[in-house]
Write a protein that holds these residues in place. Structure first.
Motif, PDB file in Angstrom:
ATOM      1  N   HIS A   7      38.296 113.142  54.835  1.00 54.34           N
ATOM      2  CA  HIS A   7      39.506 113.672  54.215  1.00 54.34           C
ATOM      3  C   HIS A   7      40.032 112.747  53.116  1.00 54.34           C
ATOM      4  O   HIS A   7      40.953 113.106  52.384  1.00 54.34           O
ATOM      5  CB  HIS A   7      40.578 113.876  55.293  1.00 54.34           C
ATOM      6  N   GLY A   8      39.451 111.565  53.011  1.00 50.99           N
ATOM      7  CA  GLY A   8      39.841 110.661  51.935  1.00 50.99           C
ATOM      8  C   GLY A   8      40.690 109.493  52.370  1.00 50.99           C
ATOM      9  O   GLY A   8      41.151 108.709  51.517  1.00 50.99           O
ATOM     10  N   GLY A   9      40.899 109.333  53.672  1.00 48.32           N
ATOM     11  CA  GLY A   9      41.728 108.240  54.153  1.00 48.32           C
ATOM     12  C   GLY A   9      40.999 106.903  54.118  1.00 48.32           C
ATOM     13  O   GLY A   9      39.778 106.838  54.237  1.00 48.32           O
ATOM     14  N   LEU A  10      41.749 105.824  53.945  1.00 44.76           N
ATOM     15  CA  LEU A  10      41.169 104.492  53.944  1.00 44.76           C
ATOM     16  C   LEU A  10      40.681 104.138  55.344  1.00 44.76           C
ATOM     17  O   LEU A  10      41.291 104.508  56.346  1.00 44.76           O
ATOM     18  CB  LEU A  10      42.201 103.458  53.485  1.00 44.76           C
ATOM     19  N   THR A  11      39.589 103.400  55.422  1.00 44.83           N
ATOM     20  CA  THR A  11      39.011 103.021  56.716  1.00 44.83           C
ATOM     21  C   THR A  11      38.542 101.582  56.675  1.00 44.83           C
ATOM     22  O   THR A  11      38.465 100.953  55.613  1.00 44.83           O
ATOM     23  CB  THR A  11      37.805 103.915  57.074  1.00 44.83           C
ATOM     24  N   GLY A  12      38.205 101.051  57.862  1.00 37.60           N
ATOM     25  CA  GLY A  12      37.610  99.731  57.977  1.00 37.60           C
ATOM     26  C   GLY A  12      38.631  98.616  57.989  1.00 37.60           C
ATOM     27  O   GLY A  12      39.839  98.821  57.837  1.00 37.60           O
ATOM     28  N   GLY A  13      38.118  97.397  58.241  1.00 38.67           N
ATOM     29  CA  GLY A  13      38.986  96.234  58.144  1.00 38.67           C
ATOM     30  C   GLY A  13      39.366  95.591  59.447  1.00 38.67           C
ATOM     31  O   GLY A  13      40.454  95.035  59.563  1.00 38.67           O
ATOM     32  N   THR A  14      38.509  95.639  60.455  1.00 35.00           N
ATOM     33  CA  THR A  14      38.839  94.967  61.712  1.00 35.00           C
ATOM     34  C   THR A  14      37.561  94.492  62.379  1.00 35.00           C
ATOM     35  O   THR A  14      36.457  94.744  61.907  1.00 35.00           O
ATOM     36  CB  THR A  14      39.591  95.911  62.663  1.00 35.00           C
ATOM     37  N   CYS A  15      37.702  93.775  63.470  1.00 38.57           N
ATOM     38  CA  CYS A  15      36.554  93.363  64.270  1.00 38.57           C
ATOM     39  C   CYS A  15      36.950  93.423  65.737  1.00 38.57           C
ATOM     40  O   CYS A  15      38.105  93.173  66.086  1.00 38.57           O
ATOM     41  CB  CYS A  15      36.091  91.961  63.895  1.00 38.57           C
ATOM     42  N   TYR A  16      36.013  93.790  66.576  1.00 34.18           N
ATOM     43  CA  TYR A  16      36.253  93.806  68.020  1.00 34.18           C
ATOM     44  C   TYR A  16      35.840  92.462  68.604  1.00 34.18           C
ATOM     45  O   TYR A  16      35.069  91.715  67.994  1.00 34.18           O
ATOM     46  CB  TYR A  16      35.478  94.959  68.662  1.00 34.18           C
ATOM     47  N   PRO A  17      36.340  92.118  69.781  1.00 33.87           N
ATOM     48  CA  PRO A  17      36.015  90.808  70.355  1.00 33.87           C
ATOM     49  C   PRO A  17      34.537  90.691  70.705  1.00 33.87           C
ATOM     50  O   PRO A  17      33.848  91.699  70.910  1.00 33.87           O
ATOM     51  CB  PRO A  17      36.893  90.761  71.617  1.00 33.87           C
ATOM     52  N   ALA A  18      34.067  89.463  70.780  1.00 37.76           N
ATOM     53  CA  ALA A  18      32.699  89.218  71.228  1.00 37.76           C
ATOM     54  C   ALA A  18      32.530  89.793  72.636  1.00 37.76           C
ATOM     55  O   ALA A  18      33.486  89.890  73.410  1.00 37.76           O
ATOM     56  CB  ALA A  18      32.404  87.722  71.235  1.00 37.76           C
ATOM     57  N   ARG A  19      31.315  90.184  72.956  1.00 34.76           N
ATOM     58  CA  ARG A  19      31.073  90.892  74.208  1.00 34.76           C
ATOM     59  C   ARG A  19      31.546  90.108  75.428  1.00 34.76           C
ATOM     60  O   ARG A  19      32.009  90.686  76.403  1.00 34.76           O
ATOM     61  CB  ARG A  19      29.585  91.231  74.332  1.00 34.76           C
ATOM     62  N   MET A  20      31.455  88.793  75.377  1.00 35.46           N
ATOM     63  CA  MET A  20      31.874  87.985  76.514  1.00 35.46           C
ATOM     64  C   MET A  20      33.381  88.089  76.770  1.00 35.46           C
ATOM     65  O   MET A  20      33.853  87.773  77.865  1.00 35.46           O
ATOM     66  CB  MET A  20      31.478  86.515  76.295  1.00 35.46           C
ATOM     67  N   PHE A  21      34.143  88.560  75.754  1.00 43.58           N
ATOM     68  CA  PHE A  21      35.585  88.686  75.903  1.00 43.58           C
ATOM     69  C   PHE A  21      36.045  90.134  76.116  1.00 43.58           C
ATOM     70  O   PHE A  21      37.245  90.389  76.130  1.00 43.58           O
ATOM     71  CB  PHE A  21      36.296  88.104  74.673  1.00 43.58           C
ATOM     72  N   HIS A  22      35.115  91.069  76.246  1.00 45.67           N
ATOM     73  CA  HIS A  22      35.488  92.463  76.425  1.00 45.67           C
ATOM     74  C   HIS A  22      36.366  92.662  77.655  1.00 45.67           C
ATOM     75  O   HIS A  22      37.334  93.423  77.625  1.00 45.67           O
ATOM     76  CB  HIS A  22      34.233  93.337  76.531  1.00 45.67           C
ATOM     77  N   TRP A  23      36.021  92.004  78.737  1.00 43.67           N
ATOM     78  CA  TRP A  23      36.781  92.174  79.985  1.00 43.67           C
ATOM     79  C   TRP A  23      38.225  91.762  79.784  1.00 43.67           C
ATOM     80  O   TRP A  23      39.149  92.474  80.195  1.00 43.67           O
ATOM     81  CB  TRP A  23      36.133  91.340  81.095  1.00 43.67           C
TER      82      TRP A  23
END
Length: 307
Positions: free
Chosen positions: A26-42
């Motif tokens: 639809h034209g919206g801005l996206t992106g610009g983040t990071c998720y935690p490393a897998r060891m910190f998911h919990w």
């Protein structure tokens, strides 16, 4: 405003991704983040592990979340930006958790896929901008399939088990994609099966899992999938669906005689071709995420966001 893609586990499908893709298309801005490393998911799943030291009010982040994992789904933006949560599956048992998170992070605007939950949030947060946005799908994914009389699968159950007292006739070609809690079809196989099935069981979670959903009866993407692939839905239509399309697209289940009812439908299957054709047209007109994103954009602009 910028929308952040939902986290996708390798090899798994995230149903929220279709909404994100529609936002991007639809034209919206996206992106610009990071998720935690897998060891910190919990930790990220259970706690706000980042302190809010400084928050930018020059940019707002739209995040696609579920209350059970709200801290993970909004990581790390809850610490650095104003977050607008777009919320699925806010069942009664998660309501207080969601409210506490929104209060802690000073949420000013939120979107919910349940009209009942949206109303309750308006009561809890009178000054918050709250939108109800029914679930949708990417309609082009689902083909109309064969005419009912030419289909080979008599009854297809997919997703959650209906748990109705259904005695499967040995003459039926009956397919269930959930075997002992494990999904046995890949997505492409399921799409093919939908277009080759005559009848499916369609019930909201408030009926199939009342211990989780309570009184929250809501429209889910399963109804759109069934309508787009022209299966006869036997079960119960959420009021949200009836209000949206203007009629009841579901054959109401006879709880006392479900097997006999389905057999009668199979015997007279051509009588239901007009209904399923109408259902597909309604779903094409009202069930696509692109339509939802246009409405969300208007809502956000009305709420004075730069979209």
């Amino acid at each position: 405003m910028r929308a952040i893609p939902p986290y996708t586990h390798p090899g798994f499908f995230n149903f929220k991704m279709a909404a994100f893709e529609a936002w991007r298309k639809h034209g919206g801005l996206t992106g610009g983040t990071c998720y935690p490393a897998r060891m910190f998911h919990w930790l990220a799943f259970r706690y706000d592990i980042l302190p809010t030291v400084w928050r930018s009010w020059s940019e707002v982040r739209l995040r696609f979340v579920e209350p059970i994992s709200v801290t993970f789904d909004t990581y790390p933006d809850y610490a650095f930006y104003e977050v607008i949560p777009f919320v699925w599956d806010c069942w009664p048992c998660y309501l207080e958790k969601m409210c506490a998170w929104m209060k802690k992070h000073q949420v000013r605007t939120a979107i919910f896929t349940s009209s009942i939950v949206a109303d309750r949030m308006r009561e809890r947060f009178p000054s918050m901008h709250v939108m109800y946005c029914p679930e949708a799908v990417k309609t082009s994914t689902y083909q109309e399939g064969k005419p009912l009389a030419e289909r080979e699968i008599d009854v297809l159950e997919f997703g959650r088990k209906s748990n109705i007292n259904l005695t499967v006739d040995e003459k039926w070609n009956y397919v269930c994609t959930n075997v002992n809690g494990k999904l046995v079809y890949e997505n492409w196989q399921l799409y093919q099966a939908m277009g080759n099935a005559k009848v499916t069981i369609a019930l909201p979670r408030s009926i199939t899992q009342p211990e989780l959903a309570g009184d929250v009866e809501t429209l889910t993407q399963r109804y759109w999938e069934s309508m787009l692939t022209r299966m006869v839905m036997v079960g119960h239509a959420p009021k949200e669906l009836i209000d949206l399309v203007g009629y009841n697209p579901v054959v109401e289940l006879d709880w006392n005689h479900p097997s006999e009812q389905i057999q009668d439908i199979l015997t007279h299957i051509t009588d239901y071709q007009e209904l399923v054709d109408r259902n597909r047209e309604a779903a094409l007109q009202m069930g696509d995420w692109s339509l939802r994103m246009r409405k969300i954009t208007r809502f956000l602009r009305d709420s004075r966001y730069d979209v």
